[in-house]
Design an enzyme around this catalytic site. Sequence first.
Site, PDB file in Angstrom:
ATOM      1  N   GLY A 240       0.766  -1.237   0.000  1.00 17.16           N
ATOM      2  CA  GLY A 240       0.000   0.000   0.000  1.00 17.16           C
ATOM      3  C   GLY A 240       0.796   1.285   0.000  1.00 17.16           C
ATOM      4  N   GLU A 282       4.602  -6.294   1.791  1.00 14.67           N
ATOM      5  CA  GLU A 282       4.092  -6.798   0.513  1.00 14.67           C
ATOM      6  C   GLU A 282       3.800  -5.655  -0.460  1.00 14.67           C
ATOM      7  OE1 GLU A 282       1.180 -10.490   1.244  1.00 14.67           O
ATOM      8  OE2 GLU A 282       0.205  -8.579   0.961  1.00 14.67           O
ATOM      9  N   PRO A 283       4.756  -4.775  -0.690  1.00 19.49           N
ATOM     10  CA  PRO A 283       4.456  -3.632  -1.565  1.00 19.49           C
ATOM     11  C   PRO A 283       4.452  -4.018  -3.041  1.00 19.49           C
ATOM     12  CG  PRO A 283       6.734  -3.514  -0.823  1.00 19.49           C
ATOM     13  CD  PRO A 283       6.148  -4.778  -0.235  1.00 19.49           C
ATOM     14  N   GLY A 284       3.575  -3.400  -3.805  1.00 20.08           N
ATOM     15  CA  GLY A 284       3.551  -3.602  -5.251  1.00 20.08           C
ATOM     16  C   GLY A 284       3.858  -2.279  -5.931  1.00 20.08           C
ATOM     17  N   ARG A 285       2.870  -1.409  -5.887  1.00 20.11           N
ATOM     18  CA  ARG A 285       2.953  -0.127  -6.560  1.00 20.11           C
ATOM     19  C   ARG A 285       4.246   0.649  -6.271  1.00 20.11           C
ATOM     20  NH1 ARG A 285      -1.723   2.578  -7.574  1.00 20.11           N
ATOM     21  NH2 ARG A 285      -2.677   1.245  -6.018  1.00 20.11           N
ATOM     22  N   ARG A 321      -7.154   2.728 -15.396  1.00 23.87           N
ATOM     23  CA  ARG A 321      -7.181   3.206 -14.005  1.00 23.87           C
ATOM     24  C   ARG A 321      -7.969   4.488 -13.799  1.00 23.87           C
ATOM     25  NH1 ARG A 321      -2.935   4.392 -11.434  1.00 23.87           N
ATOM     26  NH2 ARG A 321      -3.781   3.774  -9.409  1.00 23.87           N
ATOM     27  N   CYS A 357     -14.251   3.080 -27.437  1.00 23.74           N
ATOM     28  CA  CYS A 357     -15.592   3.608 -27.655  1.00 23.74           C
ATOM     29  C   CYS A 357     -16.361   3.751 -26.352  1.00 23.74           C
ATOM     30  CB  CYS A 357     -16.336   2.725 -28.638  1.00 23.74           C
ATOM     31  SG  CYS A 357     -15.438   2.604 -30.173  1.00 23.74           S
ATOM     32  N   GLU A 358     -15.844   4.583 -25.475  1.00 19.66           N
ATOM     33  CA  GLU A 358     -16.476   4.870 -24.179  1.00 19.66           C
ATOM     34  C   GLU A 358     -16.137   6.314 -23.858  1.00 19.66           C
ATOM     35  OE1 GLU A 358     -17.908   2.638 -21.870  1.00 19.66           O
ATOM     36  OE2 GLU A 358     -17.648   0.914 -23.206  1.00 19.66           O
ATOM     37  N   TYR A 386      -0.340  -1.666 -12.196  1.00 18.82           N
ATOM     38  CA  TYR A 386      -1.766  -1.840 -12.485  1.00 18.82           C
ATOM     39  C   TYR A 386      -2.183  -1.268 -13.840  1.00 18.82           C
ATOM     40  CZ  TYR A 386      -1.588  -2.879  -7.532  1.00 18.82           C
ATOM     41  OH  TYR A 386      -1.244  -3.417  -6.323  1.00 18.82           O
TER      42      TYR A 386
HETATM   43  C1  LIG Z   1      -2.861  -5.133  -3.623  1.00 16.26           C
HETATM   44  C2  LIG Z   1      -2.225  -5.804  -2.497  1.00 16.26           C
HETATM   45  C3  LIG Z   1      -0.902  -5.501  -2.164  1.00 16.26           C
HETATM   46  C4  LIG Z   1      -0.089  -4.468  -2.857  1.00 16.26           C
HETATM   47  O1  LIG Z   1      -0.646  -3.208  -2.832  1.00 16.26           O
HETATM   48  P1  LIG Z   1       0.180  -1.965  -3.399  1.00 16.26           P
HETATM   49  O2  LIG Z   1      -0.689  -0.814  -3.176  1.00 16.26           O
HETATM   50  O3  LIG Z   1       0.441  -2.216  -4.836  1.00 16.26           O
HETATM   51  O4  LIG Z   1       1.443  -1.900  -2.602  1.00 16.26           O
HETATM   52  C5  LIG Z   1      -0.338  -6.215  -1.134  1.00 16.26           C
HETATM   53  N1  LIG Z   1      -1.019  -7.170  -0.479  1.00 16.26           N
HETATM   54  C6  LIG Z   1      -2.283  -7.477  -0.777  1.00 16.26           C
HETATM   55  C7  LIG Z   1      -2.965  -8.537  -0.037  1.00 16.26           C
HETATM   56  C8  LIG Z   1      -2.931  -6.803  -1.785  1.00 16.26           C
HETATM   57  O5  LIG Z   1      -4.192  -7.101  -2.064  1.00 16.26           O
END
Ligand SMILES: *Cc1c(COP(=O)(O)O)cnc(C)c1O
Length: 428
Positions: A240, A282-285, A321, A357-358, A386
């Site tokens: 997050g 658990e970071p993604g973004r 998004r 087309c939206e 994403y």
């Molecule tokens: C989406 C998600 C993440 C990653 O979120 P980011 O905002 O991309 O860091 C981590 N853990 C879980 C369970 C998620 O659903």
Amino acid sequence: MLRLTWGGIDCQELAKRFGTPLYVFDTGIIRSRCKELRDTFFNRWPNTKVRYAGKAFLIRAMARLIHKEGIGLDVVSEGELYTALSAGFPPEDIEMNGNAKSRREIQYAVESGVGRIIVDHPDELKTIEEFAAKAGRVQKVMIRVAPGVDAHTHKYIATGSTDSKFGVPADSREGSMLTEAIKFARECQHIDMTGLHFHVGSQLFDTGDYTKSLEVILRLMKDLKDNLNFTTRELNMGGGFGAVINPSVPAMKSEFYTEPMMKTLYDGCKNFGLEVPCAILEPGRWIISESGITLYTVENVRELPEITYIAVNGGMSDNPRYALYQAEYNAVKVDDADGEIYRPKNGGKVSIVGKCCESGDILIDDAEIQRVKPGDVIALFNTGAYTFSMSSTYNCLPRPAVIFAENGEARVVAERQSLEDIVRGQAE
Ligand SMILES: *Cc1c(COP(=O)(O)O)cnc(C)c1O
């Protein structure tokens, strides 16, 4: 006239060489994020781990890069698991999340030897036990709890409230979903429940949501210890961390999040007389978003009395998004990146829109960008997360290629779809 470069390569050149729309990642930025996490988290705090949330962007080259950087992986489907395993990602460094795992997904995860399954619904335990017994191994699992904290973010990316579709409520009372699940797991000979998982939401710029959730979780850990003698050996605190949308604004530092989180964790454990669990992020973004840009070619400019539309050759198909949750972006004309911002004579706003087309196919609703004409190439910043992973072939638009660039070298890591790819598998 500033020419935008990415990964050390002129963006106009990238567009010419590989075509547009095009996802371009500067892998140097991804690596530096991983290093920052090593410096401020793994190496600063004992007994810590990071698992990249693959749903943000996962292709085989990304899996390999992340593994090389010493980071594990979080997957949420058999497709993501397959992608990672087929890139040679060690299964023990993978965890599987997901609120609606199929039987087959659980079987695949157990048989592949994934490190952890994050149990989201207690029903999963029975299936895990069945396949772990067949495979003759003990599957480590964690259970996802919803701490009951409403994150300060868009409601579609807030996941921590007790009425969320994810996880079980953080309730330690006799007979609650959580306590029943823990008791059930204990009776399973092929399941080892190592701890708890929570994830408050995405795109957070405030640490209060984390520390508040942690306080709830710490209390829960204490109650589970007292009531069930359950020790939380591992605690996954989710992802997050926020990504900034404007490239001229400094990125969020990982310490901004990790210091208050770890301090809350250590203080809470001390107060409650608990052992400090292995802490997992658990970071993604935050790892991937700012390293990516999308290049588009302008098809036309439509000046209406109150609004000017810049229409490009991609849109919600490669980046849904804005349509999904009004995500904000910034863009520049790549061969005049610091040029004067265009102000239409009519005083109206400038919207950058796609070719789908939206009417909701918007990339930037109220854009600040240089004056452009058909054929110009523009770059949208902060599109690493994403976008590719959420892309579709709406209007039969082929999915754009993905380029990894660093120090002036660029390579295709995912090919642009062809028209044949669009019809592949369809009856003639
Ligand atoms: C989406 C998600 C993440 C990653 O979120 P980011 O905002 O991309 O860091 C981590 N853990 C879980 C369970 C998620 O659903």
